[in-house]
Write a protein that holds these residues in place. Structure first.
Motif, mmCIF file in Angstrom:
data_model
loop_
_atom_site.group_PDB
_atom_site.id
_atom_site.type_symbol
_atom_site.label_atom_id
_atom_site.label_comp_id
_atom_site.label_asym_id
_atom_site.label_seq_id
_atom_site.Cartn_x
_atom_site.Cartn_y
_atom_site.Cartn_z
ATOM 1 N N ARG A 18 0.904 -1.181 -0.069
ATOM 2 C CA ARG A 18 -0.008 0.008 -0.117
ATOM 3 C C ARG A 18 0.901 1.353 0.036
ATOM 4 N NH1 ARG A 18 -4.184 0.469 4.415
ATOM 5 N NH2 ARG A 18 -4.656 2.547 3.286
ATOM 6 N N VAL A 19 1.874 1.407 0.681
ATOM 7 C CA VAL A 19 2.807 2.424 0.627
ATOM 8 C C VAL A 19 3.544 2.565 -0.558
ATOM 9 C CG1 VAL A 19 5.032 3.296 1.577
ATOM 10 C CG2 VAL A 19 3.489 2.012 3.126
ATOM 11 N N ILE A 20 3.700 1.549 -1.310
ATOM 12 C CA ILE A 20 4.225 1.794 -2.652
ATOM 13 C C ILE A 20 3.221 2.244 -3.676
ATOM 14 C CG2 ILE A 20 4.972 0.589 -4.649
ATOM 15 C CD1 ILE A 20 7.161 0.743 -2.461
ATOM 16 N N GLU A 21 2.176 1.652 -3.625
ATOM 17 C CA GLU A 21 0.776 2.163 -4.339
ATOM 18 C C GLU A 21 0.429 3.732 -4.046
ATOM 19 O OE1 GLU A 21 -2.642 -0.378 -3.703
ATOM 20 O OE2 GLU A 21 -1.395 -2.064 -4.220
ATOM 21 N N ASP A 22 0.569 3.888 -2.890
ATOM 22 C CA ASP A 22 0.145 5.381 -2.405
ATOM 23 C C ASP A 22 1.335 6.526 -2.783
ATOM 24 O OD1 ASP A 22 -2.345 4.251 -1.605
ATOM 25 O OD2 ASP A 22 -1.688 4.645 0.517
ATOM 26 N N LYS A 23 2.462 5.906 -3.349
ATOM 27 C CA LYS A 23 3.638 6.758 -3.839
ATOM 28 C C LYS A 23 4.136 7.775 -2.584
ATOM 29 C CE LYS A 23 2.708 7.115 -8.402
ATOM 30 N NZ LYS A 23 1.680 6.570 -9.112
ATOM 31 N N VAL A 24 4.405 7.024 -1.386
ATOM 32 C CA VAL A 24 4.949 7.623 -0.108
ATOM 33 C C VAL A 24 6.455 7.990 -0.307
ATOM 34 C CG1 VAL A 24 5.195 7.134 2.249
ATOM 35 C CG2 VAL A 24 3.209 6.545 1.440
ATOM 36 N N ALA A 25 6.754 8.924 0.001
ATOM 37 C CA ALA A 25 8.143 9.339 0.019
ATOM 38 C C ALA A 25 9.083 8.952 1.189
ATOM 39 C CB ALA A 25 8.525 10.824 -0.308
ATOM 40 N N ILE A 26 8.762 9.121 2.408
ATOM 41 C CA ILE A 26 8.989 8.442 3.417
ATOM 42 C C ILE A 26 8.159 7.839 4.254
ATOM 43 C CG2 ILE A 26 10.418 9.334 5.656
ATOM 44 C CD1 ILE A 26 11.406 11.835 4.119
ATOM 45 N N CYS A 27 8.713 6.673 4.488
ATOM 46 C CA CYS A 27 7.774 5.808 5.585
ATOM 47 C C CYS A 27 8.540 5.341 6.836
ATOM 48 C CB CYS A 27 7.741 4.474 4.641
ATOM 49 S SG CYS A 27 6.533 3.448 5.805
ATOM 50 N N ASP A 60 21.426 5.035 12.793
ATOM 51 C CA ASP A 60 22.524 5.493 12.330
ATOM 52 C C ASP A 60 23.030 4.448 11.273
ATOM 53 O OD1 ASP A 60 22.856 7.350 14.483
ATOM 54 O OD2 ASP A 60 24.190 5.934 15.681
ATOM 55 N N SER A 61 22.830 3.112 11.340
ATOM 56 C CA SER A 61 23.080 2.324 10.064
ATOM 57 C C SER A 61 22.191 2.796 8.747
ATOM 58 C CB SER A 61 22.784 1.011 10.708
ATOM 59 O OG SER A 61 22.684 0.083 9.528
ATOM 60 N N ILE A 62 20.976 3.006 9.071
ATOM 61 C CA ILE A 62 19.895 3.236 7.891
ATOM 62 C C ILE A 62 20.351 4.607 7.218
ATOM 63 C CG2 ILE A 62 17.768 3.762 7.304
ATOM 64 C CD1 ILE A 62 18.497 0.741 8.123
ATOM 65 N N VAL A 63 20.717 5.759 8.074
ATOM 66 C CA VAL A 63 20.991 7.067 7.703
ATOM 67 C C VAL A 63 22.424 6.808 6.795
ATOM 68 C CG1 VAL A 63 21.766 9.209 8.240
ATOM 69 C CG2 VAL A 63 19.964 8.044 9.490
ATOM 70 N N ARG A 64 23.490 6.035 7.391
ATOM 71 C CA ARG A 64 24.646 5.827 6.706
ATOM 72 C C ARG A 64 24.427 5.205 5.418
ATOM 73 N NH1 ARG A 64 27.362 2.759 10.359
ATOM 74 N NH2 ARG A 64 26.653 0.958 9.160
ATOM 75 N N ASP A 65 23.627 4.283 5.379
ATOM 76 C CA ASP A 65 23.258 3.176 4.066
ATOM 77 C C ASP A 65 22.533 4.444 3.053
ATOM 78 O OD1 ASP A 65 24.330 1.103 4.937
ATOM 79 O OD2 ASP A 65 22.294 0.268 5.368
ATOM 80 N N ILE A 66 21.768 5.156 3.199
ATOM 81 C CA ILE A 66 21.054 6.424 2.491
ATOM 82 C C ILE A 66 22.020 7.224 2.296
ATOM 83 C CG2 ILE A 66 19.318 8.285 2.429
ATOM 84 C CD1 ILE A 66 17.682 6.574 4.686
ATOM 85 N N ARG A 67 22.962 7.610 2.958
ATOM 86 C CA ARG A 67 23.902 8.475 2.501
ATOM 87 C C ARG A 67 24.845 7.942 1.557
ATOM 88 N NH1 ARG A 67 26.001 11.134 7.448
ATOM 89 N NH2 ARG A 67 26.671 9.383 7.869
ATOM 90 N N VAL A 93 8.765 3.604 10.235
ATOM 91 C CA VAL A 93 8.437 2.076 10.577
ATOM 92 C C VAL A 93 9.034 1.951 12.084
ATOM 93 C CG1 VAL A 93 8.676 -0.250 10.190
ATOM 94 C CG2 VAL A 93 8.793 1.304 8.107
ATOM 95 N N GLN A 94 8.136 1.524 12.940
ATOM 96 C CA GLN A 94 8.577 1.319 14.320
ATOM 97 C C GLN A 94 9.698 0.336 14.385
ATOM 98 O OE1 GLN A 94 4.935 0.261 16.536
ATOM 99 N NE2 GLN A 94 5.631 1.178 18.121
ATOM 100 N N ILE A 109 11.586 5.860 1.085
ATOM 101 C CA ILE A 109 12.650 5.539 1.982
ATOM 102 C C ILE A 109 12.124 4.998 3.312
ATOM 103 C CG2 ILE A 109 14.671 6.770 3.405
ATOM 104 C CD1 ILE A 109 14.891 8.744 1.089
ATOM 105 N N PHE A 110 12.567 3.920 3.801
ATOM 106 C CA PHE A 110 12.119 3.567 5.083
ATOM 107 C C PHE A 110 13.081 3.677 6.071
ATOM 108 C CE2 PHE A 110 10.241 0.792 1.664
ATOM 109 C CZ PHE A 110 9.042 0.690 1.960
ATOM 110 N N MET A 111 12.373 4.479 7.155
ATOM 111 C CA MET A 111 13.084 4.828 8.444
ATOM 112 C C MET A 111 12.583 4.397 9.614
ATOM 113 S SD MET A 111 15.619 6.909 6.892
ATOM 114 C CE MET A 111 16.236 7.520 8.586
ATOM 115 N N PRO A 112 13.323 3.623 10.113
ATOM 116 C CA PRO A 112 12.780 3.137 11.755
ATOM 117 C C PRO A 112 12.744 4.166 12.712
ATOM 118 C CG PRO A 112 15.397 2.612 11.315
ATOM 119 C CD PRO A 112 14.692 3.204 10.291
#
Length: 87
Positions: free
Chosen positions: A27-36, A73-80, A38-39, A60-63
């Motif tokens: 649904r997130v993909i269908e709704d064209k969400v930019a930043i998601c 920190d790990s996710i932000v490093r991967d995005i960068r 996630v707990q 972009i999925f962000m915990p």
């Protein structure tokens, strides 16, 4: 916590059980969400599902968590790295 995001105008996709995570991701993909957001605990459990969308530019999925975690920190490093090719 979800109600707080909804009160701020964010679209929320609440889950009652982890088994519905894949359907929410679709649904997130269908709704064209930019930043998601996630707990944190759900992000860790659903990492394989999230990685299926890793080659897409968006979303972009962000915990998130009430506490600071190394996962953020790990996710932000991967995005960068993906965006610039450098840390």
């Amino acid at each position: 916590m979800v109600l707080g995001f909804a009160a701020l105008g964010f679209k929320v996709y609440p889950l009652k059980e982890v088994a519905g995570f894949k359907a929410v991701l679709d649904r997130v993909i269908e709704d064209k969400v930019a930043i998601c957001l996630v707990q944190d605990n759900l992000y860790r459990q659903g990492r394989d599902e999230i990685n299926n969308y890793k080659n897409l530019a968006l979303p972009i999925f962000m915990p998130f968590s009430q506490d600071k975690t190394d996962l953020w920190d790990s996710i932000v490093r991967d995005i960068r790295l993906k965006a610039t090719g450098a840390f």
